[in-house]
Design a protein around this motif. Structure first.
Motif, PDB file in Angstrom:
ATOM      1  N   UNK A  67       0.952  -1.256  -0.444  1.00  0.00           N
ATOM      2  CA  UNK A  67      -0.092  -0.145  -0.048  1.00  0.00           C
ATOM      3  C   UNK A  67       0.904   1.391  -0.137  1.00  0.00           C
ATOM      4  N   UNK A  68       0.368   2.215   0.233  1.00  0.00           N
ATOM      5  CA  UNK A  68       0.549   3.759  -0.409  1.00  0.00           C
ATOM      6  C   UNK A  68       1.487   4.182   0.927  1.00  0.00           C
ATOM      7  N   UNK A  69       0.494   3.288   2.222  1.00  0.00           N
ATOM      8  CA  UNK A  69       1.344   3.483   3.637  1.00  0.00           C
ATOM      9  C   UNK A  69       2.737   2.963   3.516  1.00  0.00           C
ATOM     10  N   UNK A  70       2.150   1.764   3.185  1.00  0.00           N
ATOM     11  CA  UNK A  70       3.881   0.631   3.282  1.00  0.00           C
ATOM     12  C   UNK A  70       5.120   0.689   2.948  1.00  0.00           C
ATOM     13  N   UNK A  71       4.741   1.467   1.365  1.00  0.00           N
ATOM     14  CA  UNK A  71       5.639   2.610   1.025  1.00  0.00           C
ATOM     15  C   UNK A  71       6.080   3.450   1.541  1.00  0.00           C
ATOM     16  N   UNK A  72       5.688   4.280   1.762  1.00  0.00           N
ATOM     17  CA  UNK A  72       5.966   5.714   2.667  1.00  0.00           C
ATOM     18  C   UNK A  72       7.248   4.796   3.976  1.00  0.00           C
ATOM     19  N   UNK A  73       6.389   4.609   4.222  1.00  0.00           N
ATOM     20  CA  UNK A  73       7.254   3.783   5.847  1.00  0.00           C
ATOM     21  C   UNK A  73       8.285   3.188   5.106  1.00  0.00           C
ATOM     22  N   UNK A  74       8.611   2.045   4.294  1.00  0.00           N
ATOM     23  CA  UNK A  74       9.914   1.597   3.861  1.00  0.00           C
ATOM     24  C   UNK A  74      11.124   3.126   3.459  1.00  0.00           C
ATOM     25  N   UNK A  75      10.052   4.549   3.111  1.00  0.00           N
ATOM     26  CA  UNK A  75      11.002   5.308   2.055  1.00  0.00           C
ATOM     27  C   UNK A  75      11.518   6.348   3.247  1.00  0.00           C
TER      28      UNK A  75
END
Length: 57
Positions: A2-10
């Motif tokens: 999800x976009x939230x997961x991608x944001x957390x990863x970055x």
């Protein structure tokens, strides 16, 4: 992912490694119209032309 997961990863990567790389590199950027600006292609060309050996005419 999800976009939230991608944001957390970055965010985690930036926390560990920092953000040292620019978003746009000088070869991707539009050349400056200022001839004396160090990243201007005209300035680089002028330096080579000014320092050209005489036998290269």
């Amino acid at each position: 992912m999800t976009d939230r997961d991608e944001w957390e990863r970055r965010r985690r990567l930036a926390e560990v490694f920092g953000d040292d790389l620019p978003d746009v590199t000088t070869d991707e950027a539009t050349p400056s119209s200022d001839r004396d600006h160090p990243t201007s292609r005209n300035a680089d060309d002028r330096w080579f032309l000014d320092n050209r050996p005489p036998h290269h005419g």
